[in-house]
Design a protein around this motif. Structure first.
Motif, PDB file in Angstrom:
ATOM      1  N   ALA A 212      25.108  43.230  31.179  1.00 58.33           N
ATOM      2  CA  ALA A 212      25.231  41.979  31.556  1.00 58.33           C
ATOM      3  C   ALA A 212      26.363  41.974  32.537  1.00 58.33           C
ATOM      4  O   ALA A 212      27.381  42.858  32.622  1.00 58.33           O
ATOM      5  CB  ALA A 212      25.972  41.402  30.045  1.00 58.33           C
ATOM      6  N   LYS A 213      25.851  41.069  33.601  1.00 57.52           N
ATOM      7  CA  LYS A 213      27.285  40.823  34.744  1.00 57.52           C
ATOM      8  C   LYS A 213      27.602  39.266  34.542  1.00 57.52           C
ATOM      9  O   LYS A 213      27.179  38.479  33.886  1.00 57.52           O
ATOM     10  CB  LYS A 213      26.254  40.954  36.031  1.00 57.52           C
ATOM     11  CG  LYS A 213      25.513  42.324  36.042  1.00 57.52           C
ATOM     12  CD  LYS A 213      24.814  42.658  37.430  1.00 57.52           C
ATOM     13  CE  LYS A 213      24.070  43.930  37.597  1.00 57.52           C
ATOM     14  NZ  LYS A 213      23.480  44.019  38.645  1.00 57.52           N
ATOM     15  N   ALA A 214      28.858  39.377  35.302  1.00 58.91           N
ATOM     16  CA  ALA A 214      29.504  38.143  35.633  1.00 58.91           C
ATOM     17  C   ALA A 214      29.789  37.583  33.943  1.00 58.91           C
ATOM     18  O   ALA A 214      29.614  36.395  33.829  1.00 58.91           O
ATOM     19  CB  ALA A 214      28.725  37.183  36.386  1.00 58.91           C
ATOM     20  N   VAL A 215      30.166  38.203  33.039  1.00 60.08           N
ATOM     21  CA  VAL A 215      30.539  37.886  31.761  1.00 60.08           C
ATOM     22  C   VAL A 215      31.575  36.693  31.790  1.00 60.08           C
ATOM     23  O   VAL A 215      31.429  35.929  30.774  1.00 60.08           O
ATOM     24  CB  VAL A 215      30.933  38.949  30.998  1.00 60.08           C
ATOM     25  CG1 VAL A 215      31.415  38.733  29.461  1.00 60.08           C
ATOM     26  CG2 VAL A 215      30.095  40.187  30.640  1.00 60.08           C
ATOM     27  N   TYR A 216      32.533  36.849  32.528  1.00 59.63           N
ATOM     28  CA  TYR A 216      33.572  35.718  32.820  1.00 59.63           C
ATOM     29  C   TYR A 216      32.845  34.320  32.725  1.00 59.63           C
ATOM     30  O   TYR A 216      33.406  33.314  32.245  1.00 59.63           O
ATOM     31  CB  TYR A 216      34.336  36.171  33.620  1.00 59.63           C
ATOM     32  CG  TYR A 216      34.059  35.989  35.174  1.00 59.63           C
ATOM     33  CD1 TYR A 216      33.953  34.743  35.943  1.00 59.63           C
ATOM     34  CD2 TYR A 216      33.459  37.217  35.667  1.00 59.63           C
ATOM     35  CE1 TYR A 216      33.401  34.875  37.018  1.00 59.63           C
ATOM     36  CE2 TYR A 216      32.840  37.019  36.962  1.00 59.63           C
ATOM     37  CZ  TYR A 216      33.041  36.226  37.670  1.00 59.63           C
ATOM     38  OH  TYR A 216      32.680  36.263  39.017  1.00 59.63           O
ATOM     39  N   PHE A 217      31.707  34.084  33.495  1.00 57.52           N
ATOM     40  CA  PHE A 217      31.019  32.741  33.468  1.00 57.52           C
ATOM     41  C   PHE A 217      30.657  32.222  31.893  1.00 57.52           C
ATOM     42  O   PHE A 217      30.969  31.272  31.701  1.00 57.52           O
ATOM     43  CB  PHE A 217      29.917  32.844  34.307  1.00 57.52           C
ATOM     44  CG  PHE A 217      30.543  32.624  35.751  1.00 57.52           C
ATOM     45  CD1 PHE A 217      30.949  31.577  36.510  1.00 57.52           C
ATOM     46  CD2 PHE A 217      29.720  33.643  36.861  1.00 57.52           C
ATOM     47  CE1 PHE A 217      31.341  31.706  37.330  1.00 57.52           C
ATOM     48  CE2 PHE A 217      29.904  33.610  38.248  1.00 57.52           C
ATOM     49  CZ  PHE A 217      30.786  32.647  38.601  1.00 57.52           C
ATOM     50  N   SER A 218      29.911  32.998  31.309  1.00 55.93           N
ATOM     51  CA  SER A 218      29.626  32.980  30.134  1.00 55.93           C
ATOM     52  C   SER A 218      30.884  32.645  29.212  1.00 55.93           C
ATOM     53  O   SER A 218      30.729  31.620  28.119  1.00 55.93           O
ATOM     54  CB  SER A 218      28.541  33.708  29.372  1.00 55.93           C
ATOM     55  OG  SER A 218      27.407  33.834  30.181  1.00 55.93           O
ATOM     56  N   ALA A 219      31.918  33.389  29.368  1.00 55.60           N
ATOM     57  CA  ALA A 219      33.227  33.110  28.555  1.00 55.60           C
ATOM     58  C   ALA A 219      34.137  31.984  28.614  1.00 55.60           C
ATOM     59  O   ALA A 219      34.823  31.769  27.954  1.00 55.60           O
ATOM     60  CB  ALA A 219      33.800  34.521  28.420  1.00 55.60           C
ATOM     61  N   GLY A 220      33.814  31.307  29.886  1.00 50.49           N
ATOM     62  CA  GLY A 220      34.795  30.300  30.346  1.00 50.49           C
ATOM     63  C   GLY A 220      35.967  30.785  30.710  1.00 50.49           C
ATOM     64  O   GLY A 220      36.928  30.119  30.784  1.00 50.49           O
ATOM     65  N   LEU A 221      36.073  31.856  31.514  1.00 51.51           N
ATOM     66  CA  LEU A 221      37.222  32.601  31.917  1.00 51.51           C
ATOM     67  C   LEU A 221      36.997  32.875  33.463  1.00 51.51           C
ATOM     68  O   LEU A 221      36.119  32.662  34.151  1.00 51.51           O
ATOM     69  CB  LEU A 221      37.369  33.936  31.203  1.00 51.51           C
ATOM     70  CG  LEU A 221      37.588  34.066  29.720  1.00 51.51           C
ATOM     71  CD1 LEU A 221      37.651  35.502  29.377  1.00 51.51           C
ATOM     72  CD2 LEU A 221      38.711  33.269  29.582  1.00 51.51           C
ATOM     73  N   SER A 222      38.359  33.100  34.053  1.00 50.73           N
ATOM     74  CA  SER A 222      38.440  33.433  35.527  1.00 50.73           C
ATOM     75  C   SER A 222      38.198  35.147  35.456  1.00 50.73           C
ATOM     76  O   SER A 222      38.407  35.730  34.347  1.00 50.73           O
ATOM     77  CB  SER A 222      39.659  32.991  36.172  1.00 50.73           C
ATOM     78  OG  SER A 222      40.513  33.884  35.338  1.00 50.73           O
ATOM     79  N   ARG A 223      38.032  35.489  36.665  1.00 45.91           N
ATOM     80  CA  ARG A 223      38.072  37.024  36.880  1.00 45.91           C
ATOM     81  C   ARG A 223      39.408  37.701  36.311  1.00 45.91           C
ATOM     82  O   ARG A 223      39.339  38.586  35.639  1.00 45.91           O
ATOM     83  CB  ARG A 223      37.711  37.369  38.216  1.00 45.91           C
ATOM     84  CG  ARG A 223      36.301  37.132  38.721  1.00 45.91           C
ATOM     85  CD  ARG A 223      36.289  37.607  40.201  1.00 45.91           C
ATOM     86  NE  ARG A 223      34.997  37.037  40.791  1.00 45.91           N
ATOM     87  CZ  ARG A 223      34.024  38.086  40.934  1.00 45.91           C
ATOM     88  NH1 ARG A 223      34.119  39.037  40.504  1.00 45.91           N
ATOM     89  NH2 ARG A 223      33.086  37.559  41.547  1.00 45.91           N
ATOM     90  N   THR A 224      40.251  37.080  36.374  1.00 47.35           N
ATOM     91  CA  THR A 224      41.716  37.472  36.020  1.00 47.35           C
ATOM     92  C   THR A 224      41.712  37.372  34.401  1.00 47.35           C
ATOM     93  O   THR A 224      42.124  38.223  33.918  1.00 47.35           O
ATOM     94  CB  THR A 224      42.792  36.658  36.487  1.00 47.35           C
ATOM     95  OG1 THR A 224      42.832  36.793  37.935  1.00 47.35           O
ATOM     96  CG2 THR A 224      44.122  36.949  36.142  1.00 47.35           C
ATOM     97  N   GLY A 225      41.044  36.399  33.817  1.00 47.77           N
ATOM     98  CA  GLY A 225      41.143  36.064  32.586  1.00 47.77           C
ATOM     99  C   GLY A 225      40.282  37.198  31.711  1.00 47.77           C
ATOM    100  O   GLY A 225      40.646  37.908  30.697  1.00 47.77           O
TER     101      GLY A 225
END
Length: 345
Positions: free
Chosen positions: A233-246
């Motif tokens: 999986a890539k760019a997991v933060y998009f699906s999690a509703g987070l920023s890269r920092t989050g």
């Protein structure tokens, strides 16, 4: 509280049940056999939960409805090992109403005993103790189920030889989720005009939403760590509703790193996850977007209800209500200094 209930340390109950599962599984060296045994333990605990829950809920509802003046919601939650939202869910369910529907209300304290009797929820001198006994059994099995599930993930991660290929992750429309959640709160409070009722209900909504967030964030972060360490999986933060920092903060906690420490490279993440005891979560790529949607919904509900709660506080301080700051703090479940700040704003 004039009606006494057995005092129970549910944290110790849960800790012992989880420790028993771990100790039993530690005797099994082969991760494949350990995973199979953990799955059997998980299934047994889950079946026990299904058996215990209905009777536990009935007894708790009967006791709660027959002691509306003796026990505060906080005391009931402590006595039965429940969260605030669990207690409300049990009582609403006992009334035959649907939990989570906007505008769902409990009977007044004066009507609670009569309503309970009409529904067959009778209360005897033994009801409270019986409810506590089943509450202990429920907590034991719930802790065992969760620990067995965790151990399945650890064994699976130990067995993993390469990253699991997963399809692209769904990216929820968080803006729409927030708008819908806010509209839900505003619609419910449109029919609640009395300031004291607005304070009480908004405080309940804030507490319930926070409890759901506290539960969901644990599962969300486990899913994020599993996807990041063991799948493609890539760019997991998009699906999690987070920023890269989050996302980085989540991985720091999962891998037990210091804040702002450099994360392992993608090639090294799998081994780092195994070393840190990150469990593999099956179907995490399907579950994460669902959990992220729910988390964002409850976060917005809490935010909207907090605004309503805070806005009504100056009204209750002023005539004709003239509530003291401490009375408001007790009713809303917030610190008294915070009430003073809002009242003087």
């Amino acid at each position: 509280m004039t009606s006494t209930l057995p005092a129970t340390d549910y944290d110790k109950v849960r800790a012992k049940a989880a420790a028993d599962v771990r100790e039993a599984l530690q005797q099994i060296d082969d991760p494949k056999a350990r995973r199979a045994t953990a799955d059997e333990m998980r299934e047994a605990a889950y079946l026990n939960l299904a058996i215990v829950r209905p009777e536990r809920d009935q007894l708790i509802a009967a006791y709660a409805f027959h002691h509306p003046y003796d026990c505060t919601p906080r005391e009931l939650c402590a006595a039965f090992g429940l969260s605030h939202s669990n207690l409300r869910q049990i009582r609403i369910g006992a009334l035959g109403q649907t939990w989570g529907v906007a505008g769902t209300k409990l009977p007044s304290k004066e009507d609670m005993p009569g309503v309970a009797d009409s529904l067959g929820l009778h209360c005897t001198e033994e009801t409270g103790a019986q409810a506590v006994e089943l509450a202990v059994q429920f907590q034991e099995n719930d802790a065992a189920w969760k620990e067995a599930l965790h151990q399945i993930g650890l064994a699976t991660a130990e067995l993993a030889a390469r990253r699991l290929t997963v399809p692209p992750l769904e990216r929820p429309d968080f803006a729409t989720i927030r708008d819908d959640a806010r509209d839900q709160v505003l619609a419910e409070f449109a029919d609640i005009t009395r300031p004291d009722e607005r304070l009480e209900r908004s405080a309940e909504v804030v507490i319930e939403a926070q409890e759901e967030m506290d539960r969901l964030i644990v599962e969300r972060d486990q899913l994020i760590a599993s996807l990041s360490c063991y799948t493609t999986a890539k760019a997991v933060y998009f699906s999690a509703g987070l920023s890269r920092t989050g996302l980085k903060r989540v991985m720091e906690r999962a891998l037990r790193l210091d804040r702002d420490a450099k994360l392992p490279t993608r090639d090294d993440l799998m081994q780092a996850g195994q070393d840190a005891g990150v469990p593999f979560v099956e179907n995490a790529h399907e579950t994460l977007p669902k959990i992220a949607r729910e988390y964002e919904r409850h976060r917005t509900i809490r935010e909207a209800a907090t605004q309503i709660r805070d806005a009504v506080i100056p009204v209750l301080v002023a005539p004709p209500y003239q509530w003291t700051h401490q009375r408001i703090a007790d009713a809303a479940g917030i610190p008294q200094p915070y009430v003073t700040v809002l009242a003087n704003a």
